[in-house]
Design an enzyme around this catalytic site. Sequence first.
Site, PDB file in Angstrom:
ATOM      1  N   GLY A 441       1.240  -1.125   0.227  1.00  0.00           N
ATOM      2  CA  GLY A 441      -0.185   0.091  -0.025  1.00  0.00           C
ATOM      3  C   GLY A 441       0.907   1.268  -0.085  1.00  0.00           C
ATOM      4  N   HIS A 703      12.021  -4.813   6.680  1.00  0.00           N
ATOM      5  CA  HIS A 703      12.617  -3.392   7.305  1.00  0.00           C
ATOM      6  C   HIS A 703      13.692  -3.422   7.451  1.00  0.00           C
ATOM      7  CE1 HIS A 703       8.773  -5.750   8.771  1.00  0.00           C
ATOM      8  NE2 HIS A 703       8.465  -4.743   9.657  1.00  0.00           N
TER       9      HIS A 703
HETATM   10  N1  GLN Z   1      -1.251  -0.628   4.236  1.00  0.00           N
HETATM   11  C1  GLN Z   1      -0.657   0.383   4.982  1.00  0.00           C
HETATM   12  C2  GLN Z   1       1.277   0.541   4.708  1.00  0.00           C
HETATM   13  O1  GLN Z   1       1.478  -0.295   3.278  1.00  0.00           O
HETATM   14  C3  GLN Z   1      -0.190  -1.465   6.017  1.00  0.00           C
HETATM   15  C4  GLN Z   1       0.736  -0.715   6.714  1.00  0.00           C
HETATM   16  C5  GLN Z   1       1.166  -1.705   7.929  1.00  0.00           C
HETATM   17  O2  GLN Z   1       0.950  -3.322   8.408  1.00  0.00           O
HETATM   18  N2  GLN Z   1       1.595  -1.767   8.866  1.00  0.00           N
HETATM   19  O3  GLN Z   1       1.557   1.158   5.693  1.00  0.00           O
END
Ligand code: GLN
Length: 768
Positions: A441, A703
């Site tokens: 996203g 990450h």
């Molecule tokens: N749609 C969110 C993003 O892509 C999902 C974030 C998450 O899973 N913490 O940042």
Amino acid sequence: MSSHPAVSASNLGFPRIGARRELKRALESFWAGKADAASLHAIASELRAKHWRLQHDAGVTPSSNDFSFYDQVLDMVMITGAVPDRYRALDGDPLRQYFAMARGDQRDGVDLPAMEMTKWFDTNYHYIVPEFDQNTSFRLGSEKPVEEYLEAKALGIETRPVLLGPISFLTLGKMADGGSALTLLDGLLPIYETLLRRLAAAGARWVQIDEPILVLDLSEAHRAAFRTAYDRLAKVGDAPQAVLTTYFGALGDNLDLATSLPVAGLHVDLVRAPEQLDAVLAALPADRVLSAGIIDGRNIWRTDLDTALGTLRTIATARPRSGLIVAPSCSLLHSPVGLDTETALDAELRSWLAFATEKLSEVEALTQALGAGGEAAASAFASSSAAVISRRASTRIHRAEVDARLDAITAESTRRQSPYPTRRSAQRSIGLPTFPTTTIGSFPQTAAVRNARADHKKGTLDTDAYDRFLRDEIERTVRIQETIGLDVLVHGEFERNDMVEYFGERLDGFAFTANGWVQSYGSRCVKPPIIYGDVVRPAPMTVSWSRFAQSLTDRPMKGMLTGPVTILQWSFVRDDQPRDVTCRQIALAIRDEVVDLEAAGLRVIQIDEPAIREGLPLRKADWAQYLAWAVDAFRIASSGVRDETQIHTHMCYSEFNDIVDAVASMDADVVSIETSRSKMELLDAFARFAYPNEIGPGVYDIHSPRVPPEAEMVTLLRRAAEVIPADRLWVNPDCGLKTRGWPEVERALTAMVAAARTLRAEQAAASN
Ligand code: GLN
Ligand code: ZN
């Protein structure tokens, strides 16, 4: 009303970050090399002094050793000398060593990763996980508890030092070989014995020993360890009296254990687990002090003092000759500091709230009322009941149309039109290849994006200019995804500050504080929204951005939403109705958004639920009930659409192995799920449990800035294809990309798309 002989008031811990996040700033400038250790220490002791005075002035015995530069569990690692070997090179510089364990250290030839961090029970606070092995030896590595006790004493303030108890400390840690850390207990206890002796010598009369694991399911070995440990600590000649402190739940089947340990007092959480009171009163010997956790340390609502006083009177009547301590349910670490810096809330809403400072006044008022009473207590009670009445009667909270909609929810509302196999055929119209590629996203939140948002908020960038900026970012991101060759595109989420706040700001029933910060880990704080009233979506929240993004491309664009459980989990939730009711209200609002996105032409819609796992109750026996309503809320949110519309969900931050069947019962068409950090351990769960729908096990770890080579992702996908039918596998990173930089994102996604193509080619070759 006769007054009770021995009533006192104690705190269990105060937020250490500071009303204006002074500690955060001090830490970050120290880490950046802009301030020296002396100025860090100076700010820390100023904060401690301020907080002790504040508690003392409120008539409540403050805790000491509740302060921490990073985390109280990590402090215990230092105190017990349980520093893992790889950090031993920094023995000569304890502060640097401490921060190296907390956050890693890459300076002057040193290259040390941080220790692991995980959630503190079911809170949003994260602690550093102690690392042990069979050779771990303990020594008194720091006398922080004694030093801070004396520091307060020098200010003329008598405090109650807090120590994380030995059994919780060992249990919260990780043994290198996976075995039980309880085997280390014998070596650990002398450290506690020495500490208790030194605290007594310094003058401490009481000590708070936290053993929160007493509210968890415990093994017989744990129970035996508790007996061994506390029998031994009770033999320390001149030790302070100990209050064994439990919180976040009921003692349940550990009640007999807790009440039989040879300690002077027991603290129980009567906010999270009011139902345990009768059992505690029946089990606790009369010579023990009962510390009643009666003020909610985890939420921000003002206490109904009359009700709380009723409970305390019940205790006083049942135990007429026993000591009674009035206290918050748990450490106030989980509350914002005080309402006096709160400028964003209207007066009515503000009058319903109590942050840490106000909670202490509530403790004081209750303590006084149990005794002689007095004018101050009377006025506190009067304003408490005024707040209770105003909140109950407020027209801002209850909305008849929300009740009506909740009542109208039927089994039908939690079910898609057809079962997955039928939907799968219908969704062929989307036109996706096998091994379809997508992202989660968000795309990089660059400085330009953050600045534009901040300028718009300040008013220096007008809405038209801000919208133009966002549209350009979206268009650029769409073109990049097309060039890379992704199959399902996203708009990038540039308009969002935070995945919960963005939705909360667009829903009725939510309020936002200016300074309601709560420590999440280290110097990081979160400012959870407050859900105070019935949730209503006054207007579409994301539709115009998604429609715009879809208009730019022929490829399917994915609408992006945060799910009801995650919105609930990351907010301060109203306490005047069950959490599941609030969750269903949010679910209905999200459902409306999903339906509107479909009507706007979006064929794929993702509803993120990263927090679904962390909402699990602490006791296994309570899991099924939680999962039932959490899954239901997701299904309400996602079921308003046609079979042709593909619903995705996304989960991360935890291991899902033990809830895969609940994940399956959410019945999303596609789930993308974090796996790459655990090298796809999750797949073992899917080998045992055949996940019925489509799944995208994250093939690279977002990450870290590292760009994974194509071959690595191909290997992961081949492994995944062994346990998940290839025609139901998606290819995606394991979380959103907002913390990454564009260059590495483009390279990584290009490699990811190449990996998907390699698998497609292999499959085509195999079927020829
Ligand atoms: N749609 C969110 C993003 O892509 C999902 C974030 C998450 O899973 N913490 O940042
Ligand atoms: Zn994620």
